[in-house]
Design a protein around this motif. Structure first.
Motif, mmCIF file in Angstrom:
data_model
loop_
_atom_site.group_PDB
_atom_site.id
_atom_site.type_symbol
_atom_site.label_atom_id
_atom_site.label_comp_id
_atom_site.label_asym_id
_atom_site.label_seq_id
_atom_site.Cartn_x
_atom_site.Cartn_y
_atom_site.Cartn_z
ATOM 1 N N UNK A 1 0.832 -1.208 0.000
ATOM 2 C CA UNK A 1 0.000 0.000 0.000
ATOM 3 C C UNK A 1 0.866 1.258 0.000
ATOM 4 N N UNK A 2 1.934 1.239 0.795
ATOM 5 C CA UNK A 2 2.811 2.427 0.865
ATOM 6 C C UNK A 2 3.519 2.651 -0.468
ATOM 7 N N UNK A 3 3.871 1.572 -1.150
ATOM 8 C CA UNK A 3 4.544 1.682 -2.446
ATOM 9 C C UNK A 3 3.567 1.917 -3.591
ATOM 10 N N UNK A 4 2.263 1.799 -3.276
ATOM 11 C CA UNK A 4 1.200 1.974 -4.267
ATOM 12 C C UNK A 4 1.329 0.945 -5.389
ATOM 13 N N UNK A 5 1.562 -0.319 -4.987
ATOM 14 C CA UNK A 5 1.582 -1.431 -5.930
ATOM 15 C C UNK A 5 0.699 -2.539 -5.371
ATOM 16 N N UNK A 6 0.335 -3.504 -6.233
ATOM 17 C CA UNK A 6 -0.496 -4.599 -5.743
ATOM 18 C C UNK A 6 0.380 -5.707 -5.155
ATOM 19 N N UNK A 7 -0.260 -6.682 -4.514
ATOM 20 C CA UNK A 7 0.491 -7.741 -3.837
ATOM 21 C C UNK A 7 1.317 -8.599 -4.799
ATOM 22 N N UNK A 8 0.781 -8.985 -5.981
ATOM 23 C CA UNK A 8 1.636 -9.747 -6.904
ATOM 24 C C UNK A 8 2.912 -8.993 -7.281
ATOM 25 N N UNK A 9 2.800 -7.675 -7.474
ATOM 26 C CA UNK A 9 3.984 -6.888 -7.831
ATOM 27 C C UNK A 9 4.981 -6.861 -6.681
ATOM 28 N N UNK A 10 4.468 -6.740 -5.447
ATOM 29 C CA UNK A 10 5.375 -6.737 -4.295
ATOM 30 C C UNK A 10 6.070 -8.078 -4.157
ATOM 31 N N UNK A 11 5.334 -9.156 -4.298
ATOM 32 C CA UNK A 11 5.942 -10.475 -4.142
ATOM 33 C C UNK A 11 6.943 -10.773 -5.246
ATOM 34 N N UNK A 12 6.704 -10.237 -6.430
ATOM 35 C CA UNK A 12 7.695 -10.357 -7.495
ATOM 36 C C UNK A 12 8.954 -9.588 -7.127
ATOM 37 N N UNK A 13 8.799 -8.411 -6.521
ATOM 38 C CA UNK A 13 9.941 -7.617 -6.084
ATOM 39 C C UNK A 13 10.717 -8.343 -4.985
ATOM 40 N N UNK A 14 9.991 -8.972 -4.049
ATOM 41 C CA UNK A 14 10.651 -9.725 -2.979
ATOM 42 C C UNK A 14 11.457 -10.886 -3.541
ATOM 43 N N UNK A 15 10.900 -11.564 -4.550
ATOM 44 C CA UNK A 15 11.621 -12.673 -5.175
ATOM 45 C C UNK A 15 12.877 -12.172 -5.870
ATOM 46 N N UNK A 16 12.779 -11.016 -6.534
ATOM 47 C CA UNK A 16 13.954 -10.426 -7.169
ATOM 48 C C UNK A 16 15.014 -10.086 -6.126
ATOM 49 N N UNK A 17 14.569 -9.563 -4.976
ATOM 50 C CA UNK A 17 15.508 -9.217 -3.906
ATOM 51 C C UNK A 17 16.242 -10.452 -3.417
ATOM 52 N N UNK A 18 15.529 -11.579 -3.340
ATOM 53 C CA UNK A 18 16.157 -12.824 -2.907
ATOM 54 C C UNK A 18 17.222 -13.259 -3.896
ATOM 55 N N UNK A 19 16.911 -13.170 -5.181
ATOM 56 C CA UNK A 19 17.872 -13.611 -6.204
ATOM 57 C C UNK A 19 19.079 -12.699 -6.240
ATOM 58 N N UNK A 20 18.851 -11.406 -6.047
ATOM 59 C CA UNK A 20 19.981 -10.464 -6.020
ATOM 60 C C UNK A 20 20.903 -10.738 -4.844
ATOM 61 N N UNK A 21 20.340 -11.283 -3.754
ATOM 62 C CA UNK A 21 21.104 -11.491 -2.540
ATOM 63 C C UNK A 21 21.501 -12.933 -2.350
ATOM 64 N N UNK A 22 21.643 -13.679 -3.455
ATOM 65 C CA UNK A 22 22.038 -15.072 -3.329
ATOM 66 C C UNK A 22 23.518 -15.214 -3.027
ATOM 67 N N UNK A 23 24.188 -14.099 -2.807
ATOM 68 C CA UNK A 23 25.595 -14.089 -2.423
ATOM 69 C C UNK A 23 25.692 -13.860 -0.926
#
Length: 247
Positions: free
Chosen positions: A125-147
């Motif tokens: 809600x604070x980012x003004x995006x829907x839940x699927x978009x947020x969860x996609x962002x969270x998944x991207x964050x996980x992949x970026x931090x696989x180090x």
């Protein structure tokens, strides 16, 4: 010099070629373990090639008098070479990095205001995006931090905990120790579930599928949970990110 150290310094070591040949399977083993944590676009052969370079360097620089076995020494060099290769080939576009920064800042602000961990729905809600978009962002964050947890010198998109080299200045060693202390404190402040995901991944060496089996959730959900934990850490360690980005 102790008797043991004197013996190690004078003991006959296998040639560099022999060391490389004997420990080539170690490279593949480390590459397979690392690739299980990475997005599908990362090629196993690229990791193995980088790891072989690390193994060659290890065979040239190994000092038995330091007390570590060659396999231990080479393991660090091999994994370090693979991680260096991954950093050079960062798969994520700048838009993903911007989204991660925005989400980390939103989490930080919400949790300061609420006095508790922010719910994903509140962050969306604070980012003004829907839940699927947020969860996609969270998944991207996980992949970026696989180090390993680290802060980087590009856009502050990682949190760094690399050991300084023997040639680093006392100031670098002090900074590393200070960061490790702040990182440990930040992890201790995470919600219990986030701490568990990070512990299973980094301390126990489990991949996302194995963590999912432990938690009773899907692999994709583990990916999101891990990304959420990393974004929380980014928010808590924002001073280190600002330090790396400079004035």
């Amino acid at each position: 010099m102790s008797v043991a150290a004197e013996y190690l310094s004078t003991a006959q070591l296998p040639s560099a070629d022999t060391l490389v040949e004997q420990h080539a399977p170690l490279v593949k083993r480390i590459a397979l373990h690392l690739s299980a944590r990475l997005p599908d676009c990362v090629e196993l052969d690229d990791l193995i090639q980088a790891g072989m370079i690390g193994l060659l360097e290890a065979s040239s620089h190994f000092d038995p008098s330091a007390g570590a076995s060659f396999e231990t020494f080479a393991g660090f060099r091999i994994r370090g070479a693979m991680i260096d290769e991954l950093r050079r080939g960062d798969w994520a576009p700048r838009s993903v990095h911007r989204g991660m920064r925005d989400a980390a800042e939103a989490m930080r602000q919400l949790e300061q205001m609420l006095g508790r961990p922010a719910r994903e729905s509140e962050v969306a809600e604070r980012l003004e995006i829907d839940m699927p978009a947020l969860r996609s962002l969270l998944a991207d964050a996980s992949r970026c931090q696989a180090l390993p947890l680290e802060y980087s010198d590009d856009e502050g998109d990682h949190l760094r905990a690399d050991l300084p080299s023997s040639g680093d200045s006392p100031a670098a060693h002090y900074e590393h120790g200070a960061f490790e202390k702040d990182l440990a404190s930040a992890i201790a402040e995470l919600p219990e579930r986030d701490q568990l995901v990070l512990s299973l991944y980094y301390d126990q060496g489990l991949n996302l599928k194995e963590i999912g089996a432990v938690l009773g959730v899907s692999e994709s959900r583990v990916c999101q949970l891990q990304g959420r934990a990393h974004l929380r850490l980014r928010g808590k360690l924002q001073d280190w990110n600002a330090h790396q980005q400079g004035p």
